[in-house]
Design a protein around this motif. Structure first.
Motif, mmCIF file in Angstrom:
data_model
loop_
_atom_site.group_PDB
_atom_site.id
_atom_site.type_symbol
_atom_site.label_atom_id
_atom_site.label_comp_id
_atom_site.label_asym_id
_atom_site.label_seq_id
_atom_site.Cartn_x
_atom_site.Cartn_y
_atom_site.Cartn_z
ATOM 1 N N SER A 46 0.875 -1.132 -0.014
ATOM 2 C CA SER A 46 0.066 -0.293 -0.060
ATOM 3 C C SER A 46 0.810 0.912 -0.350
ATOM 4 O O SER A 46 1.906 1.174 0.613
ATOM 5 C CB SER A 46 -0.666 -0.145 1.242
ATOM 6 N N ARG A 47 1.037 2.258 -1.645
ATOM 7 C CA ARG A 47 1.566 4.006 -1.078
ATOM 8 C C ARG A 47 0.483 4.870 -1.160
ATOM 9 O O ARG A 47 -0.074 4.404 -1.957
ATOM 10 C CB ARG A 47 2.581 3.080 -1.972
ATOM 11 N N ASP B 208 -5.394 0.443 -3.330
ATOM 12 C CA ASP B 208 -4.879 1.664 -1.849
ATOM 13 C C ASP B 208 -5.217 3.231 -3.030
ATOM 14 O O ASP B 208 -5.263 3.811 -2.239
ATOM 15 C CB ASP B 208 -3.894 1.047 -1.235
ATOM 16 N N ASN C 58 3.094 8.114 5.599
ATOM 17 C CA ASN C 58 2.545 8.784 4.896
ATOM 18 C C ASN C 58 2.116 7.480 4.383
ATOM 19 O O ASN C 58 1.706 8.162 3.275
ATOM 20 C CB ASN C 58 2.802 9.631 4.799
ATOM 21 N N TYR C 59 0.876 6.196 5.143
ATOM 22 C CA TYR C 59 0.958 5.351 4.013
ATOM 23 C C TYR C 59 1.408 5.008 3.495
ATOM 24 O O TYR C 59 1.112 4.425 1.834
ATOM 25 C CB TYR C 59 -0.365 6.176 3.782
ATOM 26 N N ASN C 60 3.127 5.198 3.187
ATOM 27 C CA ASN C 60 3.420 4.154 2.467
ATOM 28 C C ASN C 60 3.687 4.792 0.868
ATOM 29 O O ASN C 60 3.816 4.421 0.052
ATOM 30 C CB ASN C 60 3.744 3.047 2.687
#
Length: 327
Positions: free
Chosen positions: A3-4, A282, A184-186
């Motif tokens: 997830s990124r 994502d 930062n959420y990958n």
């Protein structure tokens, strides 16, 4: 690929520092063209780590259903564009392949005729540590985007203590500077290419082009040359067996990652090469409502609009891996 990439705006870099890149001789180590891909890559079948509305299928199924195709000159892989997807299914059939071999310092040259495009799509050409576990050993995203994007995004994802300076020698625009996958959420540290037709429908309309990725203890740098560009280096266009990197006529990279704030040897080890096409997920799923793809949500769009994925395919002319030479 985990997830990124959750972001909405791209900050503009106003200044660039001049590049001083030392040249290195590279010799062809591997060359993938057409049917070579069938033996050198594995077709993955696990659940998509980025939570896409996608069903990755094995090689034989892909070949039997024409979602993968290879002859002597071209290799194609795509998403299904015929079937309505039932709500209970894992997702729309698609392909994700990973190279058997892994490389460290190297030059990768991709001659790409077509990339997946369209609403809900999230294609990527990238490399990741064979040893892992992710994000140990690093991840290097070379081509990536979602939905109706027009500009390619190149990024790194790493363990802690790896950041990039805001200003460096590149024509692209800095999106983020912290490569740490836990931040930062990958999102990783990313650069959006400024070269026109570097991604999506513009890339395909133009007949694609060449993407060169130079990975070394000095930097990781990416160049993109559109198919009809007058400045495509001869050694890139012709696929020479030996290449001096970077060539004198390569120009400033589209994206560059350097190491004053990131220890290269502890963050990167030998990488496998991956191509995939996921749907929604994502990044593409979160961006779908504001991408001009509505009405409705991403999953329903994928399930009920097979004809929307007619252009959701990779068409690869060749992929060449060069490694440092002793001469």
């Amino acid at each position: 690929m985990l997830s990124r990439h959750i972001f909405s705006t791209i900050p503009i870099v106003l200044n660039f520092i001049p590049a001083v890149l030392s040249q290195t001789y590279y010799t062809q180590n591997a060359h993938f063209k057409g049917k070579n891909f069938l033996d050198a890559f594995n077709w993955e079948t696990f659940d998509d780590p980025t939570h896409g509305r996608v069903n990755f299928i094995d090689q034989q199924t892909a070949l039997n259903t024409n979602l993968s195709y290879a002859d002597d000159d071209v290799f194609i892989m795509r998403a299904d564009y015929h079937q309505i997807v039932p709500s209970y299914a894992r997702g729309r059939d698609s392909v994700r392949i990973t190279s058997h071999d892994a490389w460290g310092d190297s030059l990768l040259v991709l001659d790409l005729a077509h990339m997946p495009e369209g609403c809900a799509t999230w294609p990527a050409y990238w490399t990741v540590s064979k040893n892992g576990p992710w994000p140990q050993g690093g991840e290097m995203d070379i081509i990536e985007g979602v939905n109706l994007n027009n500009n390619n995004l190149a990024s790194l994802h790493t363990m802690t203590n790896c950041t990039m300076p805001q200003t460096r020698s590149q024509t692209g625009q800095v999106v983020s500077t912290n490569c740490d996958a836990a931040v930062n959420y990958n999102q990783g540290c990313g650069v959006a290419f400024a070269t026109p037709a570097s991604y999506g429908s513009g890339f395909n309309t133009n007949g694609g082009g060449w993407v060169a990725t130079w990975r070394s203890p000095n930097s990781i740098s990416h160049w993109f040359w559109p198919r009809n560009a007058p400045n495509v280096p001869d050694e890139i266009r012709q696929g020479d067996s030996d290449v001096v990197t970077p060539g004198e006529n390569w120009g400033t990279p589209d994206a560059t990652f350097v190491w004053p704030q990131c220890d290269y040897n502890s963050h990167f080890d030998p990488h496998q090469i991956i191509f995939d096409l996921t749907l929604c997920g994502d990044w593409a799923g979160n961006a779908f409502p504001t991408a001009g793809c509505g009405p409705g949500n991403c999953q329903d769009f994928v399930d009920n609009n097979p004809d929307a994925f007619g252009n959701a395919f990779w068409e690869i002319n060749s992929l060449t891996v060069y490694t440092p030479s002793s001469f």
